[in-house]
Design a protein around this motif. Structure first.
Motif, PDB file in Angstrom:
ATOM      1  N   ASP A  40      53.703  29.832  43.514  1.00  0.00           N
ATOM      2  CA  ASP A  40      53.516  31.057  42.752  1.00  0.00           C
ATOM      3  C   ASP A  40      52.176  30.993  42.019  1.00  0.00           C
ATOM      4  O   ASP A  40      51.564  29.925  41.897  1.00  0.00           O
ATOM      5  N   TRP A  41      51.703  32.143  41.562  1.00  0.00           N
ATOM      6  CA  TRP A  41      50.535  32.256  40.698  1.00  0.00           C
ATOM      7  C   TRP A  41      49.218  31.844  41.365  1.00  0.00           C
ATOM      8  O   TRP A  41      49.081  31.998  42.562  1.00  0.00           O
ATOM      9  N   GLY A  42      48.245  31.331  40.567  1.00  0.00           N
ATOM     10  CA  GLY A  42      46.882  31.247  41.072  1.00  0.00           C
ATOM     11  C   GLY A  42      46.186  29.921  40.936  1.00  0.00           C
ATOM     12  O   GLY A  42      44.945  29.882  40.818  1.00  0.00           O
ATOM     13  N   SER A  43      46.926  28.815  40.969  1.00  0.00           N
ATOM     14  CA  SER A  43      46.268  27.508  40.957  1.00  0.00           C
ATOM     15  C   SER A  43      45.589  27.243  42.296  1.00  0.00           C
ATOM     16  O   SER A  43      45.918  27.859  43.308  1.00  0.00           O
ATOM     17  N   ARG A  44      44.671  26.281  42.303  1.00  0.00           N
ATOM     18  CA  ARG A  44      44.034  25.901  43.556  1.00  0.00           C
ATOM     19  C   ARG A  44      45.079  25.428  44.561  1.00  0.00           C
ATOM     20  O   ARG A  44      45.041  25.796  45.740  1.00  0.00           O
ATOM     21  N   LYS A  45      46.025  24.619  44.100  1.00  0.00           N
ATOM     22  CA  LYS A  45      47.074  24.107  44.969  1.00  0.00           C
ATOM     23  C   LYS A  45      47.841  25.249  45.624  1.00  0.00           C
ATOM     24  O   LYS A  45      48.065  25.251  46.837  1.00  0.00           O
ATOM     25  N   SER A  46      48.251  26.231  44.822  1.00  0.00           N
ATOM     26  CA  SER A  46      49.056  27.336  45.335  1.00  0.00           C
ATOM     27  C   SER A  46      48.272  28.209  46.308  1.00  0.00           C
ATOM     28  O   SER A  46      48.767  28.568  47.381  1.00  0.00           O
ATOM     29  N   ILE A  47      47.045  28.549  45.946  1.00  0.00           N
ATOM     30  CA  ILE A  47      46.248  29.450  46.781  1.00  0.00           C
ATOM     31  C   ILE A  47      45.898  28.807  48.120  1.00  0.00           C
ATOM     32  O   ILE A  47      46.041  29.430  49.182  1.00  0.00           O
ATOM     33  N   ILE A  48      45.457  27.549  48.098  1.00  0.00           N
ATOM     34  CA  ILE A  48      45.069  26.894  49.340  1.00  0.00           C
ATOM     35  C   ILE A  48      46.275  26.694  50.248  1.00  0.00           C
ATOM     36  O   ILE A  48      46.223  26.966  51.460  1.00  0.00           O
ATOM     37  N   TYR A  92      43.258  37.756  49.098  1.00  0.00           N
ATOM     38  CA  TYR A  92      43.359  38.171  47.703  1.00  0.00           C
ATOM     39  C   TYR A  92      44.145  37.166  46.862  1.00  0.00           C
ATOM     40  O   TYR A  92      45.130  36.579  47.326  1.00  0.00           O
ATOM     41  N   THR A  93      43.758  37.062  45.603  1.00  0.00           N
ATOM     42  CA  THR A  93      44.693  36.593  44.592  1.00  0.00           C
ATOM     43  C   THR A  93      45.468  37.819  44.123  1.00  0.00           C
ATOM     44  O   THR A  93      44.878  38.818  43.704  1.00  0.00           O
ATOM     45  N   HIS A  94      46.798  37.762  44.244  1.00  0.00           N
ATOM     46  CA  HIS A  94      47.646  38.949  44.134  1.00  0.00           C
ATOM     47  C   HIS A  94      47.831  39.433  42.695  1.00  0.00           C
ATOM     48  O   HIS A  94      48.170  40.587  42.463  1.00  0.00           O
ATOM     49  N   ALA A 108      37.338  29.343  42.205  1.00  0.00           N
ATOM     50  CA  ALA A 108      36.866  28.238  43.042  1.00  0.00           C
ATOM     51  C   ALA A 108      37.749  28.042  44.265  1.00  0.00           C
ATOM     52  O   ALA A 108      37.265  27.697  45.349  1.00  0.00           O
ATOM     53  N   ALA A 109      39.061  28.264  44.106  1.00  0.00           N
ATOM     54  CA  ALA A 109      39.973  28.131  45.244  1.00  0.00           C
ATOM     55  C   ALA A 109      39.674  29.186  46.302  1.00  0.00           C
ATOM     56  O   ALA A 109      39.643  28.895  47.507  1.00  0.00           O
ATOM     57  N   LEU A 110      39.445  30.423  45.872  1.00  0.00           N
ATOM     58  CA  LEU A 110      39.110  31.486  46.820  1.00  0.00           C
ATOM     59  C   LEU A 110      37.762  31.208  47.481  1.00  0.00           C
ATOM     60  O   LEU A 110      37.586  31.441  48.677  1.00  0.00           O
ATOM     61  N   ASP A 111      36.825  30.714  46.702  1.00  0.00           N
ATOM     62  CA  ASP A 111      35.517  30.359  47.252  1.00  0.00           C
ATOM     63  C   ASP A 111      35.653  29.273  48.321  1.00  0.00           C
ATOM     64  O   ASP A 111      34.993  29.327  49.368  1.00  0.00           O
ATOM     65  N   GLN A 112      36.534  28.310  48.083  1.00  0.00           N
ATOM     66  CA  GLN A 112      36.749  27.241  49.061  1.00  0.00           C
ATOM     67  C   GLN A 112      37.256  27.793  50.383  1.00  0.00           C
ATOM     68  O   GLN A 112      36.846  27.330  51.461  1.00  0.00           O
ATOM     69  N   LEU A 113      38.136  28.798  50.326  1.00  0.00           N
ATOM     70  CA  LEU A 113      38.675  29.387  51.550  1.00  0.00           C
ATOM     71  C   LEU A 113      37.563  30.005  52.393  1.00  0.00           C
ATOM     72  O   LEU A 113      37.586  29.919  53.626  1.00  0.00           O
ATOM     73  N   VAL A 114      36.592  30.618  51.726  1.00  0.00           N
ATOM     74  CA  VAL A 114      35.461  31.190  52.456  1.00  0.00           C
ATOM     75  C   VAL A 114      34.650  30.083  53.116  1.00  0.00           C
ATOM     76  O   VAL A 114      34.293  30.157  54.300  1.00  0.00           O
ATOM     77  N   ARG A 115      34.378  29.045  52.367  1.00  0.00           N
ATOM     78  CA  ARG A 115      33.522  27.968  52.879  1.00  0.00           C
ATOM     79  C   ARG A 115      34.213  27.164  53.983  1.00  0.00           C
ATOM     80  O   ARG A 115      33.540  26.553  54.813  1.00  0.00           O
ATOM     81  N   GLU A 116      35.542  27.207  53.999  1.00  0.00           N
ATOM     82  CA  GLU A 116      36.285  26.552  55.082  1.00  0.00           C
ATOM     83  C   GLU A 116      36.473  27.463  56.288  1.00  0.00           C
ATOM     84  O   GLU A 116      37.086  27.067  57.282  1.00  0.00           O
ATOM     85  N   GLY A 117      35.980  28.695  56.217  1.00  0.00           N
ATOM     86  CA  GLY A 117      36.087  29.629  57.329  1.00  0.00           C
ATOM     87  C   GLY A 117      37.451  30.260  57.481  1.00  0.00           C
ATOM     88  O   GLY A 117      37.761  30.823  58.542  1.00  0.00           O
TER      89      GLY A 117
END
Length: 338
Positions: free
Chosen positions: A108-116, A135-137, A150-159
């Motif tokens: 749940d929510w928006g931690s790096r762990k949860s988003i990734i 999106y972060t919901h 930073a977590a969302l940014d990581q997703l972009v950089r990982e393709g």
């Protein structure tokens, strides 16, 4: 085997998303309802096919859409792996993380762990290498905004996503996370707020922030859970969500208080040569900050009807004043979560 109509792009309107290079169809398909494990798969395919034939390019999902949670992504993934595989590059596919998806502190929510973790699960369910926007919901009051960004940014950089977006953030929260994206160089594309005639607070709070930062919005709950259609003009039908005790979004007392307002709006729509739903969608799109309005569909024909809104997007000042006067005594309705 499905083959898309050659003329699919002829009638759709495409709007640029803020200062970005992306254009999205003015009407987008939301898969919040009618694409779960409880829904007929063949009907789901028919809806997707109809949407694509109408020139709809934006398809909006989230990890928890169903029911069961995750099943909308699974079903959409099946459709993508079959009939729609060859059209992937013509589609702009979105998904999200931020509402409860699995038990424990990381679902749940928006931690790096949860988003990734959620993004990885979503891509697996969808059967895709990447989504077009992730999106972060919703904002997380207990996670630093820097961590979520930073977590969302990581997703972009990982393709795993081309762009990132946010949803349900107010103006102040939007500016805060925008500042973080700017520091990181993250391709922050779009915001997804609730927006319709009965939910207008974002006009003064959020839209100026988006405009200042060169961003745009894709609005959800565009027809206020069906209130801004002909469904409730003659009362509450037995098969409506408002008449089901299990629905947390529409209750009979809430619908009753709006029936007179809806009837007046319908009279104006008729004078414009539109249905109430068509006028409501066109009214949403009058906002420069809105690039796309999301609609849901339980059958393909509903999408055809909704796209008719694009035939008359212009409002006179007198019509806009009339709508404001009709809505003035209604107040704001805000139900449920998305």
């Amino acid at each position: 085997m499905y083959q898309a109509k050659q003329e699919r792009y002829d009638q759709m309107v495409y709007n640029r998303v803020g200062n970005s290079g992306i254009q999205l169809s003015a009407i987008g398909l939301g898969l919040w309802h009618n694409f779960g494990s409880v829904d007929a798969y063949e009907n789901q395919k028919a809806i997707i096919h109809q949407a694509f034939d109408l020139g709809i390019t934006y398809y909006d999902l989230a990890n928890n859409y169903g029911p069961e949670p995750g099943s909308a992504e699974i079903n959409f993934g099946r459709i993508m792996a079959g009939d729609m595989k060859s059209y992937r590059d013509e589609m702009f596919i979105a998904t999200k993380a931020g509402y409860e998806m699995w038990p424990g502190p990381y679902g749940d929510w928006g931690s790096r762990k949860s988003i990734i973790a959620s993004a990885n699960q979503s891509l697996k369910r969808l059967g895709l290498d990447y989504v077009d926007v992730f999106y972060t919901h919703r904002p997380d009051p207990d996670t630093p905004v820097q961590e979520t960004a930073a977590a969302l940014d990581q997703l972009v950089r990982e393709g795993k996503t081309l762009y990132v977006g946010i949803s349900n953030y107010n103006g102040k929260q939007t500016q805060a996370i925008t500042n973080e994206f700017n520091k990181l160089g993250t391709p922050f594309l779009i915001h997804q707020p609730r927006y319709n005639m009965f939910n207008r607070d974002v006009e003064s709070d959020l839209f100026p922030v988006l405009t200042k930062n060169g961003k745009a919005a894709v609005g959800f709950s565009s027809l206020s859970q069906g209130l801004l259609t002909n469904k409730y003009l003659h009362g509450i039908p037995e098969n409506s969500r408002a008449n089901k005790s299990t629905s947390p979004f529409l209750q009979e007392t809430q619908v009753d208080q709006t029936l007179k307002t809806v009837a007046k709006l319908n009279d104006l729509a008729t004078k414009r040569g539109q249905t109430l739903a068509e006028m409501a969608l066109a009214w949403n799109l009058r906002q420069p900050a809105i690039a796309t309005v999301l609609v849901g569909a339980s059958r393909p024909e509903q999408l055809v009807d909704n796209v008719h809104a694009l035939n008359n997007l212009n409002f006179t000042n007198e019509e806009l004043d009339q709508i404001d006067q009709i809505l003035a005594g209604q107040g704001e309705i805000s139900w449920g979560k998305h």
